[in-house]
Design an enzyme around this catalytic site. Structure first.
Site, PDB file in Angstrom:
ATOM      1  N   HIS A 174       0.755  -6.124  22.022  1.00 34.49           N
ATOM      2  CA  HIS A 174      -0.123  -7.021  22.388  1.00 34.49           C
ATOM      3  C   HIS A 174      -0.352  -7.174  23.867  1.00 34.49           C
ATOM      4  CE1 HIS A 174      -0.544  -9.471  18.346  1.00 34.49           C
ATOM      5  NE2 HIS A 174      -0.602  -7.999  18.424  1.00 34.49           N
ATOM      6  N   SER A 212      -4.610  -3.200  20.841  1.00 34.92           N
ATOM      7  CA  SER A 212      -4.331  -2.153  19.646  1.00 34.92           C
ATOM      8  C   SER A 212      -5.197  -0.953  20.082  1.00 34.92           C
ATOM      9  CB  SER A 212      -4.700  -2.665  18.389  1.00 34.92           C
ATOM     10  OG  SER A 212      -3.844  -3.874  18.045  1.00 34.92           O
ATOM     11  N   LYS A 254      -8.987  -8.470   5.951  1.00 34.30           N
ATOM     12  CA  LYS A 254      -9.214  -6.991   5.919  1.00 34.30           C
ATOM     13  C   LYS A 254      -7.797  -6.644   5.447  1.00 34.30           C
ATOM     14  CE  LYS A 254     -11.512  -2.974   7.909  1.00 34.30           C
ATOM     15  NZ  LYS A 254     -12.230  -2.600   8.981  1.00 34.30           N
ATOM     16  N   ASP A 255      -6.636  -7.158   6.294  1.00 33.29           N
ATOM     17  CA  ASP A 255      -5.396  -7.088   5.971  1.00 33.29           C
ATOM     18  C   ASP A 255      -5.099  -7.476   4.396  1.00 33.29           C
ATOM     19  OD1 ASP A 255      -5.027  -5.445   8.032  1.00 33.29           O
ATOM     20  OD2 ASP A 255      -3.631  -6.992   9.102  1.00 33.29           O
ATOM     21  N   GLU A 260      18.767   9.253  -1.184  1.00 38.79           N
ATOM     22  CA  GLU A 260      17.581   8.597  -1.550  1.00 38.79           C
ATOM     23  C   GLU A 260      16.316   9.582  -0.815  1.00 38.79           C
ATOM     24  OE1 GLU A 260      17.378   4.585  -3.238  1.00 38.79           O
ATOM     25  OE2 GLU A 260      18.017   6.624  -3.773  1.00 38.79           O
TER      26      GLU A 260
END
Length: 386
Positions: A204, A208, A230-231, A274
């Site tokens: 920030h 972005s 949107k997220d 994994e």
């Protein structure tokens, strides 16, 4: 007036600046939603981990049984265990997609070097946390995976054996190892949370990145409500994907040998980590020398950390870099190939394929990115003179 008075409170003002009124480029796509989804994964892992720790016993004679107790006797224990175990895979899926998106759009470039470096540190902490967490169920793959990976430290010249014994807390993977791994597994997620806050603060500071790759100083909107909703769409899709694994395929991403209690006298036919460790594991196996393999693993993360300083291109987004775009998608295919090689037997032709894929992995970071940027710069200067 009431809202203005509330915003004078330090905590509420910080939340407002970073999560509500935060100015966001208006052209961000759904690919920019993986950061917030990763934050949700971290919170879920911490919460489910705390509740699982209430019933888990970090002792080699009781660890496996305590996990079975959680699955069979604790109310909702199966749900907690499956959410935590599969949550690690979901966390890595989201973070890997986040990383590849940053590579494609050049989000690591100046002035966001600190954002990228903190992201790589978080990835390293995630890998460490996931590895020691995989040991805790004390199944066959847990025990032998811990034995193989911690033994890599013995390749360090002079002090290697001492470092290995320090990791084990003795002369083999035993009760002391399990206890210290449990303690670290409980602590590290909170360190990841702190690093994530620093990561967000660094992001920030300059704002972005966006699909065009340019420094957006205009055409910004507040994060809430535009990008919150949107997220939210991405969170719902992610929840459906995650839920499918929890309720219908909870063991798909794990290894069946981990449902066998650890037995130091019986070595599994094929020891594999994994799935989210497999690309790095393939690079390690591709090098016949143990010390060189360990150094290659270190070089993987050094390459990631140095990426902002290796980049020489004045353009960020691959949208305007056709040659880089081809190399990027070849790199994605290469990473998937390394993941597949990592779970194959150590024999031809898998060894040779792994070696070739490893060469391209380092070629992409150490040669392609630095020299391609200079080549593109010379082309831009030539076209400008013309």
């Amino acid at each position: 007036m009431k809202r203005l008075s509330l915003l004078k409170q330090p905590l509420l003002n910080t939340v407002n600046e970073h999560l509500i009124d935060y100015p966001t480029p208006s052209n961000l796509s759904y690919w920019w939603g993986f950061g917030s989804t990763a934050g949700i994964c971290l919170v879920l892992q911490i919460l489910t981990g705390i509740f699982l720790a209430m019933h888990y016993t970090p002792h080699i004679d009781l660890a496996f049984l305590s996990v079975e107790h959680i699955m069979r006797d604790v109310e909702g224990g199966w749900f907690l265990r499956y959410m935590h175990a599969n949550g690690a895979s979901m966390f890595f899926i989201v973070v890997y997609l986040h990383l590849f998106r940053n590579l494609y759009y050049g989000s690591y470039a100046s002035p966001r070097e600190a954002v990228w470096i903190l992201g790589v540190v978080i990835l390293l902490l995630m890998i460490l946390t996931a590895f020691i967490g995989y040991v805790l169920p004390w199944g066959q793959m847990s025990f032998w995976g811990a034995t193989v990976i911690t033994s890599l430290a013995s390749a360090i010249p002079v002090v290697g054996v001492d470092v290995t014994h320090w990791l084990w807390g003795g002369f083999s993977v035993d009760n002391a190892t399990l206890n210290r791994f449990f303690s670290l597994h409980y602590l590290l997620p909170f360190i990841i949370a702190g690093a994530s806050i620093l990561h967000l603060a660094a992001l920030h500071q300059y704002g972005s990145n966006n699909p065009l790759g340019c420094l957006a100083t205009v055409d910004k909107v507040s994060f809430y409500p535009y990008f919150f909703f949107k997220d939210l769409v991405g969170w719902v899709v992610f929840a459906l994907f995650f839920s499918w694994f929890i309720f219908f395929a909870p063991n798909t991403l794990g290894h069946p040998d981990n449902y066998i209690p650890a037995n130091p006298m019986s070595t599994p036919a094929h020891i594999v980590p994994e799935w989210y460790f497999l690309p790095v594991y393939a690079i390690l196996r591709s090098i016949p020398n143990k010390l060189a393999g360990v150094l290659a693993i270190g070089l993987v993360f050094v390459s990631l950390l140095l990426l902002p300083f290796l980049n020489t291109s004045p353009l960020r987004s691959a949208t305007f870099r056709p040659l880089y775009k081809k190399l990027f998608w070849l790199f994605v295919a290469d990473a998937l190939l390394l993941g597949w090689i990592g779970c194959q037997p150590v024999e031809d032709p898998y060894v040779l394929i792994g070696q070739l894929a490893s060469v391209y992995f380092f070629f992409y970071f150490l040669i392609a990115i630095p020299f391609l940027g200079k080549f593109e710069t010379s082309l831009l200067q030539g076209s400008a003179r013309a």
